[in-house]
Design a protein around this motif. Structure first.
Motif, PDB file in Angstrom:
ATOM      1  N   ILE A 104       0.838  -1.201   0.000  1.00  0.00           N
ATOM      2  CA  ILE A 104       0.000   0.000   0.000  1.00  0.00           C
ATOM      3  C   ILE A 104       0.875   1.254   0.000  1.00  0.00           C
ATOM      4  CG2 ILE A 104      -1.743   1.303   1.281  1.00  0.00           C
ATOM      5  CD1 ILE A 104      -2.839  -1.453   2.242  1.00  0.00           C
ATOM      6  N   THR A 105       1.965   1.219   0.738  1.00  0.00           N
ATOM      7  CA  THR A 105       2.901   2.352   0.734  1.00  0.00           C
ATOM      8  C   THR A 105       3.429   2.596  -0.677  1.00  0.00           C
ATOM      9  OG1 THR A 105       3.524   1.952   3.028  1.00  0.00           O
ATOM     10  CG2 THR A 105       5.063   3.238   1.703  1.00  0.00           C
ATOM     11  N   ASP A 111       2.009   7.106  -6.700  1.00  0.00           N
ATOM     12  CA  ASP A 111       1.036   7.980  -7.368  1.00  0.00           C
ATOM     13  C   ASP A 111       0.878   9.288  -6.597  1.00  0.00           C
ATOM     14  OD1 ASP A 111      -0.717   8.549  -9.429  1.00  0.00           O
ATOM     15  OD2 ASP A 111      -2.403   7.468  -8.555  1.00  0.00           O
ATOM     16  N   LYS A 112       1.961   9.749  -5.980  1.00  0.00           N
ATOM     17  CA  LYS A 112       1.923  10.912  -5.091  1.00  0.00           C
ATOM     18  C   LYS A 112       1.412  12.186  -5.764  1.00  0.00           C
ATOM     19  CE  LYS A 112       4.690  11.463  -1.037  1.00  0.00           C
ATOM     20  NZ  LYS A 112       5.994  11.453  -0.451  1.00  0.00           N
ATOM     21  N   GLU A 113       1.768  12.397  -7.000  1.00  0.00           N
ATOM     22  CA  GLU A 113       1.336  13.611  -7.702  1.00  0.00           C
ATOM     23  C   GLU A 113      -0.186  13.685  -7.809  1.00  0.00           C
ATOM     24  OE1 GLU A 113       2.247  15.998 -11.869  1.00  0.00           O
ATOM     25  OE2 GLU A 113       3.389  14.203 -11.390  1.00  0.00           O
ATOM     26  N   PHE A 142     -10.323  -3.054   6.995  1.00  0.00           N
ATOM     27  CA  PHE A 142      -9.985  -1.638   6.912  1.00  0.00           C
ATOM     28  C   PHE A 142      -8.492  -1.475   7.170  1.00  0.00           C
ATOM     29  CE2 PHE A 142      -9.487   2.460   9.239  1.00  0.00           C
ATOM     30  CZ  PHE A 142      -9.780   3.313   8.196  1.00  0.00           C
ATOM     31  N   TYR A 143      -7.790  -0.753   6.294  1.00  0.00           N
ATOM     32  CA  TYR A 143      -6.344  -0.556   6.401  1.00  0.00           C
ATOM     33  C   TYR A 143      -5.961   0.914   6.537  1.00  0.00           C
ATOM     34  CZ  TYR A 143      -4.033  -5.072   5.992  1.00  0.00           C
ATOM     35  OH  TYR A 143      -3.521  -6.318   6.254  1.00  0.00           O
ATOM     36  N   GLY A 144      -6.833   1.724   7.101  1.00  0.00           N
ATOM     37  CA  GLY A 144      -6.498   3.121   7.313  1.00  0.00           C
ATOM     38  C   GLY A 144      -6.813   3.985   6.106  1.00  0.00           C
ATOM     39  N   THR A 145      -6.030   5.040   5.951  1.00  0.00           N
ATOM     40  CA  THR A 145      -6.208   5.994   4.854  1.00  0.00           C
ATOM     41  C   THR A 145      -4.848   6.213   4.184  1.00  0.00           C
ATOM     42  OG1 THR A 145      -5.713   7.962   6.174  1.00  0.00           O
ATOM     43  CG2 THR A 145      -8.017   7.178   6.183  1.00  0.00           C
ATOM     44  N   PRO A 146      -4.847   6.765   2.973  1.00  0.00           N
ATOM     45  CA  PRO A 146      -3.558   7.035   2.320  1.00  0.00           C
ATOM     46  C   PRO A 146      -2.619   7.899   3.164  1.00  0.00           C
ATOM     47  CG  PRO A 146      -5.299   7.156   0.709  1.00  0.00           C
ATOM     48  CD  PRO A 146      -5.966   7.012   2.058  1.00  0.00           C
ATOM     49  N   ARG A 147      -3.152   8.774   3.988  1.00  0.00           N
ATOM     50  CA  ARG A 147      -2.318   9.637   4.827  1.00  0.00           C
ATOM     51  C   ARG A 147      -1.372   8.808   5.702  1.00  0.00           C
ATOM     52  NH1 ARG A 147      -2.822  14.823   6.015  1.00  0.00           N
ATOM     53  NH2 ARG A 147      -4.977  14.933   5.325  1.00  0.00           N
TER      54      ARG A 147
END
Length: 152
Positions: A104-105, A111-113, A142-147
């Protein structure tokens, strides 16, 4: 779990996908090399089937979709593999659980942009669907959020 190394990640955009579009149906195909530890991320409107190893089925696939008025990132992994044996599925499930944070990281940072154009997506939920014919491994977690996976 191995630590994410940005220099080992190769990203390719499959046209017509760009760093900023589309949001709906944006798909990720993450594969890797066991020998080198390199990660390969394809971003497109379709999954990169040419990158899949049908014998191993150890890729991680994800996509952005809207559900009930909210965007979510759904990550899919195939637990059973080709053999569809319980012991193999259990081992694969354990390996996927151990390495999913790395995967996931890689997807988020590869795709940071994209998040510069849609910053509100960094707080949308991530769900991982473990797909298996065995009930105990067929789960949605549930695995959190992209943040949570964002690296500076």
């Amino acid at each position: 779990m191995p630590e994410f190394q940005p220099d080992k990640l190769t990203v390719k955009f499959m046209p017509p996908t760009t760093p900023c579009l589309p949001v709906d149906g944006r798909k990720y195909t993450l594969t890797h090399s066991d020998e080198t530890g390199a990660l390969y991320l394809a971003i497109g409107t379709e999954y990169d089937c040419s990158a899949l190893n049908v014998k191993l089925r150890d890729e991680v696939m994800a996509n952005w979709d809207a559900s009930l008025g909210q965007y979510l990132l759904t990550v899919n992994v195939y637990v059973d593999g080709v053999e569809n044996e319980y012991a193999q599925a259990k081992a694969r499930y354990t390996i996927f659980r151990k390495n999913l944070n790395l995967a996931i990281t890689a997807i988020i940072n590869g795709d940071k942009e994209f998040y510069c154009f849609f910053p509100w997506l960094v707080d949308c939920p991530i769900y991982v669907q473990f797909q298996s014919s065995f009930h105990e491994f067929n789960q949605r977690i549930f695995y959190g959020t992209p943040r949570y996976y964002w690296l500076d």
